[in-house]
Scaffold this motif. Sequence first.
Motif, PDB file in Angstrom:
ATOM      1  N   TYR A  46     -59.711  63.837-100.430  1.00  0.00           N
ATOM      2  CA  TYR A  46     -59.828  65.212 -99.951  1.00  0.00           C
ATOM      3  C   TYR A  46     -61.188  65.387 -99.297  1.00  0.00           C
ATOM      4  N   VAL A  47     -61.184  65.995 -98.109  1.00  0.00           N
ATOM      5  CA  VAL A  47     -62.402  66.222 -97.340  1.00  0.00           C
ATOM      6  C   VAL A  47     -62.798  67.677 -97.492  1.00  0.00           C
ATOM      7  N   THR A  65     -63.561  70.997 -91.132  1.00  0.00           N
ATOM      8  CA  THR A  65     -62.973  69.884 -91.891  1.00  0.00           C
ATOM      9  C   THR A  65     -61.696  69.382 -91.240  1.00  0.00           C
ATOM     10  N   VAL A  66     -60.834  70.321 -90.783  1.00  0.00           N
ATOM     11  CA  VAL A  66     -59.562  69.926 -90.155  1.00  0.00           C
ATOM     12  C   VAL A  66     -59.825  69.136 -88.884  1.00  0.00           C
ATOM     13  N   GLN A  68     -62.535  67.350 -88.226  1.00  0.00           N
ATOM     14  CA  GLN A  68     -63.170  66.078 -88.533  1.00  0.00           C
ATOM     15  C   GLN A  68     -62.230  65.077 -89.185  1.00  0.00           C
ATOM     16  N   VAL A  69     -61.174  65.580 -89.804  1.00  0.00           N
ATOM     17  CA  VAL A  69     -60.250  64.657 -90.482  1.00  0.00           C
ATOM     18  C   VAL A  69     -59.695  63.634 -89.503  1.00  0.00           C
ATOM     19  N   LYS A  70     -59.375  64.035 -88.272  1.00  0.00           N
ATOM     20  CA  LYS A  70     -58.858  63.103 -87.282  1.00  0.00           C
ATOM     21  C   LYS A  70     -59.846  61.976 -86.998  1.00  0.00           C
ATOM     22  N   TYR A  72     -62.122  60.905 -89.143  1.00  0.00           N
ATOM     23  CA  TYR A  72     -62.232  60.070 -90.339  1.00  0.00           C
ATOM     24  C   TYR A  72     -61.035  59.113 -90.469  1.00  0.00           C
ATOM     25  N   SER A 106     -52.794  61.711 -92.107  1.00  0.00           N
ATOM     26  CA  SER A 106     -53.120  62.996 -92.736  1.00  0.00           C
ATOM     27  C   SER A 106     -51.961  63.948 -92.533  1.00  0.00           C
ATOM     28  N   ALA A 111     -56.647  68.928 -95.130  1.00  0.00           N
ATOM     29  CA  ALA A 111     -57.898  68.177 -95.243  1.00  0.00           C
ATOM     30  C   ALA A 111     -57.692  66.932 -96.097  1.00  0.00           C
ATOM     31  N   ILE A 113     -56.396  62.940 -96.637  1.00  0.00           N
ATOM     32  CA  ILE A 113     -56.246  61.664 -95.923  1.00  0.00           C
ATOM     33  C   ILE A 113     -55.587  60.673 -96.868  1.00  0.00           C
ATOM     34  N   ILE A 156     -66.253  63.658 -99.542  1.00  0.00           N
ATOM     35  CA  ILE A 156     -64.905  63.081 -99.659  1.00  0.00           C
ATOM     36  C   ILE A 156     -64.701  62.656-101.093  1.00  0.00           C
TER      37      ILE A 156
END
Length: 525
Positions: A46-47, A65-66, A68-70, A72, A106, A111, A113, A156
């Motif tokens: 979880y981010v 966060t949403v 940046q998840v891509k 990560y 994701s 958020a 992964i 994370i």
Amino acid sequence: MELRDYLVLLRKRWVTIAVAAGLGLALAGAYSLLTTPTYSARSQVYVSVQGSDSTTDLLQGSNFTVRQVKSYIELVTSPRVLDPVVEELGLADDAASLAQRVRADSPLDTALINVTATDESPQLAAEIANATARSLASVVGELETPTGGGDSPVQISTVRAASVPSSAASPNLRLNLALGLVVGLALGVAVAVVRELLDTRLRSTADVEDVTDAPVLGVIGYEEDAPQHPLIVQESPKAIRAESFRRLRTNLQFLELGPAARTYVMTSALPGEGKTTTSINLAITLADAGQRVVLVDADLRRPSVARYMGIEGSVGLTTVLIGKVGVEDAVQPWGNGNLDVVAAGQVPPNPSELLGAAPMADLLDRLRADYDAIVIDTPPLLPVTDAAILARAVGGAILVVGAGTVHRNQLETALSALGTVGVRLLGVVVNRVPLKGPGAHEYGYYEYVAETGPPTRSGRLADRKGRAHQHARRATPAPAPGGAGTPGSEGPPPPPPPVADRGFPAAVPSGPARSFDDVVVPRKK
């Protein structure tokens, strides 16, 4: 092709489709058994973003966060994340090869992964997934740390550790078999369609009608035992094939052949289409109808009429044409007395010249004077020109087309050979049409039953009624000689109503019993 054509195609080519489907299943099963099983383990992280407690800061942090998840997710398979995993677990792989067995994804607008690792060892797959999740958290913390120092605003956390899988993720036997079956069926249908499109054989009446506008005079069925019973009209007069020849005889009556004796030149495009057996059975049916018929074997290259009919074949048409014997010495009676046969005789070196010479024309004129119908069996059109020469002399020809034997272009060539010399095509007889299976000729009215065999229930009832009627007649006293038919009446019993009152012609010739065809078809004197 219409939907019905595809259904007929599937029924006709079902063996090809079944073999292709079986082959697809076999290949899928072999692949599943020979492939080394691999196991899949998944860990989930979880981010989150550290910030103030205000609503605005929380909303901004969630949107950050949403987005940046891509990034990560792409970072999971990078060497910076996987190199520590290789070193920690002591793997023989490098970061590039390990990246082939690790993937990340994701759920939409979350958020979270998912880090999934696959390996031949279920234990090692779980360890790789967990180690990759820890390495990702460490690398993201380093990358998101401010330049001036301090803590990373992005954190994370592992929310679900990977567990050791109990079953293999690959190969999926059921899925592979299903895919193999579907692919096999698709390939089978494709092969069947291609074979059907490339197959130019004429297999039905509709195929023949697509090539020529000439009328189809008859459709003769074919069964497996047909070669053993070539003279079906004589051997089994109640068979379906025998009735087909009678239907052909009826249709021939509508041909415009002039007032002289009817002359039928029978030919085909290729050998083996059944023109000889068609000629013989046609001649027999014409003779059964009470006509005086002569069957002439004009196939002077491969004569077979004498062999089929069991007559002497050394003296015949060639002997007459070269003047060695008269036609009355070459004619051989056969059957019920209405059919005469002229065999081919010895095979000459110049058949075409003999058939096109004046003696052949004189012979035909004499036969027309003595017979009601002349049936002439001639060679095929494509190998030789004998049939075209003879058909031109008599004014037309009947073409026998063997279903499943001749190709479309061959029939077109045969028709062109007749048209080139100005021969009129009187009609087509489609022979060897299957009585069963795809493309079979349907006989929807009734089927003949065998003359012998156990009686049916309806037959037994009819026999009982017949016997009861006979007993009733025996129980009735016979009238006195010269007296009334019944007690108390005067004179003889009234005569039966005239035949015309019962729907038949009143003038029926007396004499021995004759067939219906003998009555309605006058015999030529």
